[in-house]
Design a protein around this motif. Structure first.
Motif, mmCIF file in Angstrom:
data_model
loop_
_atom_site.group_PDB
_atom_site.id
_atom_site.type_symbol
_atom_site.label_atom_id
_atom_site.label_comp_id
_atom_site.label_asym_id
_atom_site.label_seq_id
_atom_site.Cartn_x
_atom_site.Cartn_y
_atom_site.Cartn_z
ATOM 1 N N ILE A 40 0.849 -1.204 0.000
ATOM 2 C CA ILE A 40 0.000 0.000 0.000
ATOM 3 C C ILE A 40 0.879 1.247 0.000
ATOM 4 N N LEU A 41 0.589 2.160 -0.929
ATOM 5 C CA LEU A 41 1.288 3.446 -0.929
ATOM 6 C C LEU A 41 0.491 4.364 -0.015
ATOM 7 N N SER A 42 1.129 4.813 1.054
ATOM 8 C CA SER A 42 0.337 5.510 2.065
ATOM 9 C C SER A 42 0.721 6.974 2.218
ATOM 10 N N PHE A 43 -0.309 7.826 2.150
ATOM 11 C CA PHE A 43 -0.181 9.237 2.503
ATOM 12 C C PHE A 43 -0.842 9.473 3.862
ATOM 13 N N ALA A 44 -1.065 8.372 4.597
ATOM 14 C CA ALA A 44 -1.896 8.480 5.802
ATOM 15 C C ALA A 44 -1.093 8.916 7.027
ATOM 16 N N GLY A 45 0.079 8.334 7.230
ATOM 17 C CA GLY A 45 0.797 8.562 8.491
ATOM 18 C C GLY A 45 1.298 9.989 8.621
ATOM 19 N N GLY A 337 5.006 24.960 4.971
ATOM 20 C CA GLY A 337 5.794 24.204 5.945
ATOM 21 C C GLY A 337 4.999 22.984 6.384
ATOM 22 N N GLY A 338 5.580 22.230 7.311
ATOM 23 C CA GLY A 338 4.860 21.089 7.870
ATOM 24 C C GLY A 338 4.843 19.890 6.948
ATOM 25 N N MET A 339 3.784 19.088 7.065
ATOM 26 C CA MET A 339 3.769 17.764 6.422
ATOM 27 C C MET A 339 2.499 17.450 5.645
ATOM 28 N N PHE A 340 1.573 18.419 5.541
ATOM 29 C CA PHE A 340 0.252 18.052 5.032
ATOM 30 C C PHE A 340 -0.228 18.909 3.861
ATOM 31 N N VAL A 341 -0.963 18.249 2.965
ATOM 32 C CA VAL A 341 -1.730 18.958 1.932
ATOM 33 C C VAL A 341 -3.168 18.466 2.047
ATOM 34 N N GLU A 361 -9.045 -0.914 -4.668
ATOM 35 C CA GLU A 361 -8.846 -0.827 -6.120
ATOM 36 C C GLU A 361 -7.471 -0.314 -6.517
ATOM 37 N N GLU A 362 -6.887 0.561 -5.676
ATOM 38 C CA GLU A 362 -5.618 1.191 -6.095
ATOM 39 C C GLU A 362 -4.483 0.991 -5.099
ATOM 40 N N ARG A 363 -4.738 0.340 -3.990
ATOM 41 C CA ARG A 363 -3.716 0.109 -2.952
ATOM 42 C C ARG A 363 -3.027 1.413 -2.557
ATOM 43 N N VAL A 364 -3.845 2.421 -2.272
ATOM 44 C CA VAL A 364 -3.296 3.706 -1.841
ATOM 45 C C VAL A 364 -4.130 4.182 -0.642
ATOM 46 N N ALA A 365 -3.470 4.845 0.317
ATOM 47 C CA ALA A 365 -4.166 5.247 1.548
ATOM 48 C C ALA A 365 -3.930 6.715 1.868
ATOM 49 N N PHE A 366 -4.888 7.283 2.591
ATOM 50 C CA PHE A 366 -4.821 8.689 3.039
ATOM 51 C C PHE A 366 -5.803 8.793 4.180
ATOM 52 N N VAL A 367 -5.970 9.955 4.756
ATOM 53 C CA VAL A 367 -6.932 10.090 5.848
ATOM 54 C C VAL A 367 -8.127 10.927 5.379
ATOM 55 N N SER A 378 -17.430 18.426 6.778
ATOM 56 C CA SER A 378 -17.507 18.324 5.319
ATOM 57 C C SER A 378 -16.967 16.955 4.942
ATOM 58 N N ASP A 379 -17.640 16.271 4.014
ATOM 59 C CA ASP A 379 -17.220 14.921 3.650
ATOM 60 C C ASP A 379 -16.261 14.887 2.466
ATOM 61 N N ASN A 380 -16.277 15.944 1.655
ATOM 62 C CA ASN A 380 -15.529 15.872 0.390
ATOM 63 C C ASN A 380 -14.110 16.432 0.532
ATOM 64 N N CYS A 381 -13.378 15.907 1.540
ATOM 65 C CA CYS A 381 -12.005 16.360 1.685
ATOM 66 C C CYS A 381 -11.164 15.227 2.269
ATOM 67 N N ILE A 382 -9.866 15.273 1.959
ATOM 68 C CA ILE A 382 -8.951 14.246 2.467
ATOM 69 C C ILE A 382 -7.615 14.907 2.827
ATOM 70 N N ARG A 383 -6.870 14.247 3.737
ATOM 71 C CA ARG A 383 -5.542 14.759 4.115
ATOM 72 C C ARG A 383 -4.473 13.871 3.512
ATOM 73 N N LEU A 384 -3.528 14.504 2.816
ATOM 74 C CA LEU A 384 -2.362 13.769 2.315
ATOM 75 C C LEU A 384 -1.144 14.216 3.118
ATOM 76 N N SER A 385 -0.408 13.245 3.662
ATOM 77 C CA SER A 385 0.839 13.566 4.337
ATOM 78 C C SER A 385 1.986 13.144 3.436
#
Ligand code: PMP
Length: 421
Positions: A40-45, A337-341, A361-367, A378-385
Motif C-alpha cells: 500500500i502506498l500511504s499518505f496516511a501517516g 511548511g509542515g507535512m500536510f496537503v 482498487e488502487e492500494r493507496v491510503a490517506f486520511v 464536510s465529507d468531500n475532503c482528504i488529508r495527504l501527508s
C-alpha cells in the motif's frame, strides 16, 4: 476494534464515568491500523520521516549522560514536575529570540504537546464549556478535550472581521484552540492579519487562546510570522498579562519517541499546571530531557535546515504530481511548511468512501477529512501527508489516486449520481 467479554464479566460500560460518553476510538484510526501491508502506498501517516532522526547525535548524548556517574544518577532518578531546568532555560531563550520574552518559570515540560493539550483541557474546561476551533482542526486536540465534556464551535464565517460577534456573544466560547503554522490537517497557516484579528476577537470575548505550535519550526517557504503568543505579549506588555497558552514539542524536529513537549504561559497558570502534571505522571522522563538538552545545545539550527530542505523537496514532488494527475474539480493549497496537503474533492464525493475504494482498487491510503471537523463536518475532503513516502511513491500514489477520482467522476456523470457518497 471492539473487544468482546465473557458473559460473567462485569458490565464495564455501565461503570465508566459520564466523561467516557465522548471518549471513543476514531473510526479512521482503527481503519489505518490495517494499513501495514507493504504494497500500500500511504499518505496516511502524519508522522516524521525516521530517516531524518538525528540518531547518531542522540546516541552520543545518551552515552555522555550515562557514562558520567553523577549525571547518570540524576538522569535515572525522579525529578521535578516543572521539568529539567537547563532545558527550560534553553527553550525560554529560544522563545525569547522568537518574539516571546519568557523565563523558565513560564515553562512546564510535558509528555509531548499532546499531554499539554490534555492538561490544558483539565485546567480550563468545565462540563459544557465551549471550545472554538478552526474548521477543520487537529483530531488529537478534540480527543484530548473530549474527556472534559466541552461543546465545540467552529470559528464562524466572518468571525475575524467582526461580522459574527452576535453569534459569538450568544455562545461565549471559553477557549479557542488554533494551530497557526502549517496546521494538521490542512497545512494552512493564519496570515498576520488573521492572527491579529484572532487576538482582537479573543479580547472581545475574554477568551483564552491555546496556540499549538507543533509544526512551527518546519517552515520552508514564505516569511516567518509572529506567533499568537508573541503578538499577545506585544499588546499586553508581558507574558504575565497574556491570554495565550503556547504548546511546543520536539516531536517533529528531534523524535516523537522522546515524548518531550512543553507549555509556555503566565507563571500563575504554570504553577497550577505543575500540580496537574504531578497528579498525572509526576514528570517527563529525566534522562530524555537531559539528552534532549544536550542534543539541541549544539547544531540544532543546522539540523532544522536539513529537515526543512527534506520536507520542502517532498512537498515539491507531491505538488508537481498533483498538478499532473488530479482531474479538474479537485483543489488544494500549497503549504509553506509542515507535512500536510488538504485536498478538496468534487462536491458530493465522500472521502471515507473514496478511502475504502482506494485501498481495494488502487492500494493507496490517506486520511478522510470528516473526523477533523469539531462541529459541522464536510465529507468531500482528504488529508495527504508527504513526510514518509519517497519521491517515486509520492508520484505513483498521486497517479493512482487521480485515476480513481477521475473514474468516480466519470461514472457519476454517466449515472447522474455521485459514486463516492
Ligand atoms: N498538535 C498537532 C497539531 C499535532 O499534529 C500533533 C501530533 N500529531 C500533536 C500536537 C502532538 O504531538 P506530540 O505529543 O508528539 O508533541
Amino acid at each position: 476494534m471492539t473487544s468482546t467479554a465473557p458473559a460473567n464479566a462485569p458490565d464495564w460500560a455501565a461503570r465508566f464515568s459520564d466523561r467516557m460518553a465522548r471518549v471513543r476510538a476514531s473510526e479512521i484510526r482503527e481503519l489505518l491500523k490495517l494499513l501495514d501491508q507493504p504494497d500500500i502506498l500511504s499518505f496516511a501517516g502524519g508522522i516524521p520521516d525516521p530517516d531524518l532522526f538525528p540518531i547518531e547525535r542522540i546516541e552520543a548524548c545518551f552515552g555522555e549522560v550515562l557514562s558520567d556517574p553523577a549525571q547518570a544518577r540524576q538522569a535515572l532518578q525522579y525529578s521535578v514536575s516543572e521539568g529539567y531546568l537547563p532545558l527550560r532555560q534553553w527553550i525560554a531563550e529560544r522563545m525569547t529570540r522568537d518574539g516571546m520574552p519568557c523565563e523558565p518559570r513560564n515553562i512546564m515540560m510535558t509528555a509531548g504537546s499532546q499531554q499539554g493539550l490534555d492538561l490544558l483541557g483539565k485546567l480550563l474546561l468545565s462540563v459544557g464549556d465551549t471550545v472554538m476551533t478552526a474548521r477543520p482542526t487537529y483530531l488529537g486536540a478534540l480527543q484530548a478535550f473530549n474527556g472534559y465534556q466541552p461543546e465545540y464551535m467552529d470559528l464562524p464565517e466572518g468571525a475575524l472581521t467582526g461580522e459574527a460577534d452576535a453569534v459569538l456573544a450568544a455562545r461565549r466560547p471559553a477557549v479557542g484552540y488554533f494551530v497557526p503554522d502549517f496546521a494538521n490537517p490542512t497545512g494552512a497557516s493564519l496570515t498576520l492579519e488573521e492572527r491579529q484579528a484572532l487576538l482582537d476577537l479573543a479580547g472581545r470575548l475574554d477568551m483564552t487562546l491555546i496556540e499549538d505550535a507543533a509544526y512551527r519550526e518546519l517552515r520552508f517557504a514564505g516569511e516567518p510570522l509572529p506567533t499568537l503568543l508573541a503578538l499577545d505579549i506585544a499588546r499586553a506588555g508581558s507574558i504575565e498579562a497574556a491570554r495565550t497558552l503556547y504548546c511546543g514539542t520536539f516531536s517533529k524536529t528531534l523524535s516523537p519517541a522522546l515524548r518531550i513537549g512543553w507549555i509556555t504561559g503566565p507563571a500563575v497558570v504554570i504553577e497550577k499546571l505543575v500540580l496537574l502534571k504531578q497528579g498525572a505522571d509526576l514528570h517527563v522522563s529525566t534522562i530524555n530531557q537531559m539528552v534532549a538538552e544536550r542534543v539541541v545545545s549544539e547544531g540544532y539550527d543546522q539540523h532544522l535546515g536539513r529537515l526543512r530542505a527534506a520536507y520542502a523537496a517532498k512537498r515539491e514532488t507531491l505538488l508537481a504530481a498533483l498538478d499532473r494527475h488530479m482531474p479538474a474539480g479537485v483543489t488544494w493549497t500549497p503549504p509553506e511548511g509542515g507535512m500536510f496537503v488538504w485536498l478538496t474533492l468534487p462536491e458530493g464525493m465522500d472521502g471515507k468512501v473514496l478511502l475504502e475504494r482506494a485501498l481495494t482498487e488502487e492500494r493507496v491510503a490517506f486520511v478522510p477529512g470528516a473526523p477533523f471537523f469539531a462541529e459541522v463536518a464536510s465529507d468531500n475532503c482528504i488529508r495527504l501527508s508527504y513526510s514518509l513516502p519517497n519521491d517515486a511513491d509520492l508520484e505513483e500514489g498521486v497517479r493512482r489516486l487521480g485515476r480513481l477520482i477521475g473514474r468516480g467522476q466519470e461514472s457519476a456523470r454517466a449515472s447522474a449520481t455521485t459514486v463516492f457518497s
